[in-house]
Write an enzyme that holds these catalytic residues in place. Structure first.
Site, PDB file in Angstrom:
ATOM      1  CG  ASP A  25      -3.368   3.584   4.364  1.00  0.00           C
ATOM      2  OD1 ASP A  25      -4.325   3.439   4.913  1.00  0.00           O
ATOM      3  OD2 ASP A  25      -2.867   3.079   3.048  1.00  0.00           O
ATOM      4  CE  LYS A  43      -8.686  -3.395   4.106  1.00  0.00           C
ATOM      5  NZ  LYS A  43      -7.930  -2.328   3.679  1.00  0.00           N
ATOM      6  CD1 TRP A  78      -2.403  -2.327   1.875  1.00  0.00           C
ATOM      7  CD2 TRP A  78      -2.918  -1.363   0.185  1.00  0.00           C
ATOM      8  NE1 TRP A  78      -3.028  -3.002   1.545  1.00  0.00           N
ATOM      9  CE2 TRP A  78      -3.743  -2.530   0.540  1.00  0.00           C
ATOM     10  CE3 TRP A  78      -3.240  -0.744  -1.092  1.00  0.00           C
ATOM     11  CZ2 TRP A  78      -4.515  -3.057  -0.240  1.00  0.00           C
ATOM     12  CZ3 TRP A  78      -4.303  -1.451  -2.036  1.00  0.00           C
ATOM     13  CH2 TRP A  78      -4.971  -2.351  -1.638  1.00  0.00           C
TER      14      TRP A  78
END
Ligand SMILES: *Cc1c(COP(=O)(O)O)cnc(C)c1O
Length: 361
Positions: A172, A196, A102
């Site tokens: 993030d 999530k 990511w």
């Protein structure tokens, strides 16, 4: 009705209490004669839902007043472009730490719009650790410094934040939002895809310091400009209404049933400890991450044999524990144990691992 323990990295489990409440309110939300799925986003009743979601998030995360909260779409991945469009507009430079897929995607996207620099990486050991950072290598006039706080695929987490001085820290936090308290005042911007820890897919939360809004590049698409969404109260266009509603219910659950983020953290630590302690004592299963950088949310582990890994995943599925297969770049297994995974789910997994080890060790 039979429910499984879902160890998916995302979308992932939601608290049963939230699902029941959503089911109860499905046909007739609070006497208005319609579902939240059906109502106009311009209605008073939806405005009260989004306002409540924002104020609960502010309360639960203790967000300072000089930060804006945005409810957006496009997933975490759209932020990889929105961040440089909006923030890489002073010196045009930004530092990135590459701790996994990511962070690397975010870095590659930023490099298309400005001078993005990868100042450290843990790729040499398949991202199994968080690199030690030397502040003398940081770009002093960078517009921001970017990290991925919890690395969902590799199971690492920053336990201390880089000291970036006056350079805004951007993080993030997709796979660790609301898993424990964080000090938002240490960041310029944080963002998280909600699928999530907070809601179904379709919602991205951005928390941005007010002074960082309003300096976007000239050609920034209107929808990718934070200012558009600040000015529009996250309703410049139709927001993901139902997902915002579920997010509100999850935040209520964190606040009222769990009792806030300190309690959430204690519960998450208790769950993770049970699994890590077993991994550390097992002769068959091994965790892949260096102990000091372990995530509370995502726990990758292996047996050392691809055949045994596959057998374990298949037998676990039959026993009602699903999505334990590891990411294709790591192999083995990964147990994602987000907020909504009950302690009993991790107990069931560890008991199953013990039995599997006896039978196959
Ligand atoms: C899941 C995830 C993403 C990607 O989110 P999308 O909503 O699929 O774009 C980004 N970063 C992290 C840390 C993630 O866990």
């Amino acid at each position: 009705m039979k429910r499984v323990y879902n160890f998916s990295a995302g979308p992932s489990m939601l608290p049963e209490e939230v699902l029941r409440r959503a089911a109860d309110e499905m046909m007739d939300y609070k006497g208005c004669g319609q579902s939240v799925m059906e109502m106009s986003h311009r209605s008073k009743i939806f405005q009260s839902i989004i306002d409540s979601a924002e104020s609960l998030l502010r309360e639960v995360m203790n967000i300072p007043d000089n930060y804006k909260v945005l409810f957006l779409q496009g997933g975490g991945s759209t932020q990889f472009a929105m961040i440089p469009f909006n923030l890489m507009t002073g010196s045009g430079k930004a530092d990135y730490v590459l701790t996994g897929q990511w962070a690397t995607k975010a870095y590659k996207e930023a490099a298309r719009y400005g001078d993005a620099k990868a100042i450290a990486s843990s790729k040499d050991k398949t991202f199994t650790y968080i690199p030690k950072l030397d502040p003398s290598t940081f770009t002093p006039d960078a517009d921001y410094f970017y990290i991925c706080m919890n690395n969902t695929i590799y199971g690492t987490k920053y336990h201390t934040l880089p000291a970036t001085g006056s350079v805004p820290l951007v993080a993030d936090i997709s796979s660790c939002i609301c898993s424990e308290p964080i000090d938002i005042s240490k960041f310029g911007l944080v963002f998280a895809g909600a699928q999530k820890n907070l809601a179904p897919a379709g919602l991205t939360i951005v928390i941005v310091r007010e002074d960082l809004v309003g300096h976007a590049m000239e050609k920034t698409p209107t929808m990718l400009n934070y200012k558009t969404h600040v000015d529009g109260g996250s309703m410049f266009n139709t927001p993901p209404c139902y997902t915002i509603y579920i997010c509100e219910l999850v935040l209520e659950w964190i606040k009222n049933t769990i009792g806030g983020l300190e309690n959430m953290k204690a519960l998450n630590e208790k769950k993770a400890k049970l699994l890590y302690d077993f991994l550390d004592s097992s002769k068959l299963f091994h965790g892949t991450v260096v102990p000091e950088d372990r995530s509370l949310m995502n726990v990758p582990f292996v047996t050392g044999s691809d055949d045994l890994n596959a057998k374990f995943v298949a037998q676990a599925t039959d026993a009602g524990m699903v999505n334990l297969k590891g990411h294709r770049t790591v192999g083995g297994m990964r147990a994602s144990i987000y907020n909504a995974m009950p302690y009993e789910g991790v107990e069931t997994l560890v008991d199953f691992m013990k039995k599997f080890e006896k039978a196959n060790g």
